[in-house]
Design a protein around this motif. Structure first.
Motif, PDB file in Angstrom:
ATOM      1  N   LEU A   1       0.823  -1.211   0.000  1.00 44.37           N
ATOM      2  CA  LEU A   1       0.000   0.000   0.000  1.00 44.37           C
ATOM      3  C   LEU A   1       0.857   1.261   0.000  1.00 44.37           C
ATOM      4  O   LEU A   1       0.432   2.311  -0.511  1.00 44.37           O
ATOM      5  N   VAL A   2       2.064   1.209   0.586  1.00 41.91           N
ATOM      6  CA  VAL A   2       2.914   2.402   0.639  1.00 41.91           C
ATOM      7  C   VAL A   2       3.903   2.447  -0.542  1.00 41.91           C
ATOM      8  O   VAL A   2       4.650   3.427  -0.681  1.00 41.91           O
ATOM      9  N   SER A   3       3.907   1.410  -1.368  1.00 44.74           N
ATOM     10  CA  SER A   3       4.852   1.393  -2.491  1.00 44.74           C
ATOM     11  C   SER A   3       4.385   2.379  -3.567  1.00 44.74           C
ATOM     12  O   SER A   3       3.192   2.724  -3.664  1.00 44.74           O
ATOM     13  N   SER A   4       5.309   2.806  -4.389  1.00 43.85           N
ATOM     14  CA  SER A   4       5.009   3.778  -5.457  1.00 43.85           C
ATOM     15  C   SER A   4       4.835   3.098  -6.802  1.00 43.85           C
ATOM     16  O   SER A   4       4.924   3.727  -7.859  1.00 43.85           O
ATOM     17  N   ASP A   5       4.638   1.779  -6.804  1.00 46.01           N
ATOM     18  CA  ASP A   5       4.482   1.048  -8.067  1.00 46.01           C
ATOM     19  C   ASP A   5       3.154   1.388  -8.712  1.00 46.01           C
ATOM     20  O   ASP A   5       2.297   2.084  -8.131  1.00 46.01           O
ATOM     21  N   ASP A   6       3.007   0.812  -9.904  1.00 46.07           N
ATOM     22  CA  ASP A   6       1.792   1.037 -10.657  1.00 46.07           C
ATOM     23  C   ASP A   6       0.585   0.575  -9.837  1.00 46.07           C
ATOM     24  O   ASP A   6       0.642  -0.416  -9.101  1.00 46.07           O
ATOM     25  N   TYR A   7      -0.533   1.298  -9.956  1.00 51.48           N
ATOM     26  CA  TYR A   7      -1.757   1.030  -9.166  1.00 51.48           C
ATOM     27  C   TYR A   7      -2.235  -0.391  -9.392  1.00 51.48           C
ATOM     28  O   TYR A   7      -2.532  -1.134  -8.437  1.00 51.48           O
ATOM     29  N   ASP A   8      -2.322  -0.796 -10.677  1.00 53.69           N
ATOM     30  CA  ASP A   8      -2.812  -2.134 -10.990  1.00 53.69           C
ATOM     31  C   ASP A   8      -1.823  -3.188 -10.522  1.00 53.69           C
ATOM     32  O   ASP A   8      -2.221  -4.293 -10.103  1.00 53.69           O
ATOM     33  N   HIS A   9      -0.530  -2.842 -10.613  1.00 57.95           N
ATOM     34  CA  HIS A   9       0.483  -3.802 -10.169  1.00 57.95           C
ATOM     35  C   HIS A   9       0.348  -4.048  -8.660  1.00 57.95           C
ATOM     36  O   HIS A   9       0.467  -5.182  -8.189  1.00 57.95           O
ATOM     37  N   VAL A  10       0.086  -2.982  -7.909  1.00 60.85           N
ATOM     38  CA  VAL A  10      -0.092  -3.114  -6.459  1.00 60.85           C
ATOM     39  C   VAL A  10      -1.300  -3.973  -6.149  1.00 60.85           C
ATOM     40  O   VAL A  10      -1.274  -4.857  -5.285  1.00 60.85           O
ATOM     41  N   ASN A  11      -2.370  -3.750  -6.900  1.00 63.44           N
ATOM     42  CA  ASN A  11      -3.586  -4.562  -6.671  1.00 63.44           C
ATOM     43  C   ASN A  11      -3.310  -6.029  -6.949  1.00 63.44           C
ATOM     44  O   ASN A  11      -3.797  -6.936  -6.234  1.00 63.44           O
ATOM     45  N   ALA A  12      -2.567  -6.274  -7.978  1.00 64.54           N
ATOM     46  CA  ALA A  12      -2.240  -7.664  -8.329  1.00 64.54           C
ATOM     47  C   ALA A  12      -1.383  -8.295  -7.247  1.00 64.54           C
ATOM     48  O   ALA A  12      -1.585  -9.473  -6.875  1.00 64.54           O
ATOM     49  N   GLU A  13      -0.420  -7.547  -6.726  1.00 67.72           N
ATOM     50  CA  GLU A  13       0.414  -8.087  -5.655  1.00 67.72           C
ATOM     51  C   GLU A  13      -0.424  -8.356  -4.395  1.00 67.72           C
ATOM     52  O   GLU A  13      -0.219  -9.361  -3.696  1.00 67.72           O
TER      53      GLU A  13
END
Length: 473
Positions: A69-81
């Motif tokens: 949740l605090v990472s700056s990665d892509d929004y969809d990538h975070v959801n996938a993780e």
């Protein structure tokens, strides 16, 4: 018939058998209900606590979700993780895990049917309160589609920030239906056992009540027989407890009452015999003045039909003194009364003596009246008064003559010798007459007192009768 049935039913409900059984059964029922309620409630609490512990996420899972949740990665990538992390959690007790970011948007869920809620705002007020740092319910129980779920809400805090900033919330749901089904089965088993225990308790209470009530029933029957005057038989003492001691005391009491009753009956018969042969009439009353005992002499003196018909009547009415005396007068002051029961056929005068029956405390429980027949004494007194009147008259006549002749002599008759001699002869005759009368009175007095000396001598009866005949003819 219906009244008898109601009476029997009322007697059954008021008997000690029913009361002991009812108290024992109610006590057992209340005890089992209280214990059952506490047991089921405690079991439910422990089961829910166990479910909460089972569905609590491990620290590595919450830390991984926080990092995503605090990472700056892509929004969809975070959801996938996040979805990968959620699917990697292998806990059969968990029904659904959802992750909501700090903006209240659902970022992931492991529920296949709930994928359409991703990237949408959450509507759960508890989740919103947790994100805002306000007070919230950490483990509410929710109901959805007719099923109950245990929900555990845990804020995700960024430990790297200085203010412990909340970056999201993880919501874990667990289906509670299997848990409540187990609780229901356990409760059914418990209440079935409780019902069986109550049934056995009722049977035991009936047996115990019968064992307790049997000696009490025997004691009750024995006391009823004693009250009716039957002192035969005794209660069998089969125990050394309080009931056994009571039965033994009742046996002793019956023996003492029988002895006392026999003694009282003997004294009563003896008193009745004494009263029956008394020359004086005796009447006893209660504290209200009603007659409760009268002997035959009083019945005869008062010219009553019989004594039984007089029992219960007022002493004032029987003695015919209700117009002159009151019961209070008899209780407070009147000790003697003169009663006139004379009729044209015969004379009857009674002297009534009143005495109070008092206890040691001073309480007046009745009156005793003794009726003494003074008719003969009254007649003798009347004759004595008449005799004194006659004697006074007989003495007054010669005394009057003596006084008259003495006055005449003093007035000058003494100067005439012939007249004076006649007057003196009259005075001498009247004086001799008075002396003879006084001697007769003295002789009567000696005869009455028994001090008269009698001189006996032989007498020719034939000559005495001839003399009487000659004198009389």
């Amino acid at each position: 018939m219906r009244r008898q049935k109601k009476h029997k039913l009322r007697s059954a409900f008021s008997s000690i058998h029913f009361k002991v059984a009812l108290v024992f059964t109610l006590t057992l029922l209340v005890t089992l209900e209280v214990v059952g309620a506490f047991f089921v409630k405690q079991l439910e609490r422990e089961s829910l606590d166990s479910v909460k512990n089972q569905i609590t996420l491990k620290p590595y899972a919450t830390d991984t979700l926080t990092e995503q949740l605090v990472s700056s990665d892509d929004y969809d990538h975070v959801n996938a993780e996040i979805y990968k992390v959620l699917n990697s959690i292998n806990n059969p007790a968990i029904s659904e895990i959802s992750v909501v970011d700090a903006n209240g948007i659902v970022r992931g869920t492991n529920d296949v049917s709930g994928q359409d809620s991703i990237n949408r705002k959450t509507t759960d007020p508890n989740v919103k309160a947790a994100l805002s740092g306000a007070k919230f319910n950490k483990s509410p129980i929710e109901e959805s589609d007719g099923k109950r779920y245990q929900v555990v809400i845990r804020p995700l805090v960024n430990a790297r920030s200085t203010d412990n900033h909340i970056v999201g919330v993880v919501v874990v749901r667990a289906n509670l239906e299997p848990t409540y089904k187990s609780l229901n089965n356990i409760s059914l088993i418990f209440f079935s056992a409780a019902f069986l225990a109550i049934l056995l308790g009722v049977i035991m209470s009936i047996i115990i009540s019968q064992s307790l009530a049997k000696p009490i029933t025997e004691i009750n029957d024995r006391t009823l027989r004693i009250a009716q005057g039957d002192y035969t038989g005794e209660i069998r003492v089969q125990s050394n407890d309080e009931i056994g001691q009571l039965a033994e005391n009742v046996n002793i009491l019956a023996l003492r009452i029988e002895e006392t009753t026999n003694s009282i009956d003997f004294e009563k018969r003896r008193l009745d015999s004494v009263l029956e042969y008394m020359t004086d009439g005796v009447i006893a009353t209660d504290r209200r003045g009603n007659i409760n005992m009268i002997n035959s002499t009083a019945v005869r003196d008062l010219d009553l039909t019989d004594g039984d018909s007089t029992i219960g009547k007022s002493i004032l009415d029987v003695l015919h003194i209700s117009g002159q005396q009151t019961l209070r007068d008899l209780l407070e002051g009147s000790q003697e009364l003169f009663l006139d029961f004379s009729t044209p056929d015969h004379e009857l005068f009674l002297q009534a003596y009143f005495s109070l029956i008092q206890r040691s405390s001073g309480f007046v429980s009745g009156i005793v009246v003794v009726l003494h027949d003074v008719t003969e004494q009254y007649r003798i007194d009347a004759e004595r008064r008449q005799f004194v009147s006659n004697v006074s008259h007989e003495l007054r006549t010669p005394l009057t003559s003596v006084k008259s002749y003495a006055d005449a002599l003093q007035d000058g008759a003494i100067d005439e010798p012939e007249l004076a001699r006649n007057f003196l002869n009259v005075i001498q005759d009247e004086t001799s007459r008075m002396i003879s009368m006084i001697n007769d009175l003295l002789e009567l007095s000696r005869m009455d007192s028994g001090t008269m000396a009698i001189e006996s001598e032989y007498v020719n009866i034939a000559e005495l009768f001839n003399y009487i005949w000659i004198v009389s003819t």
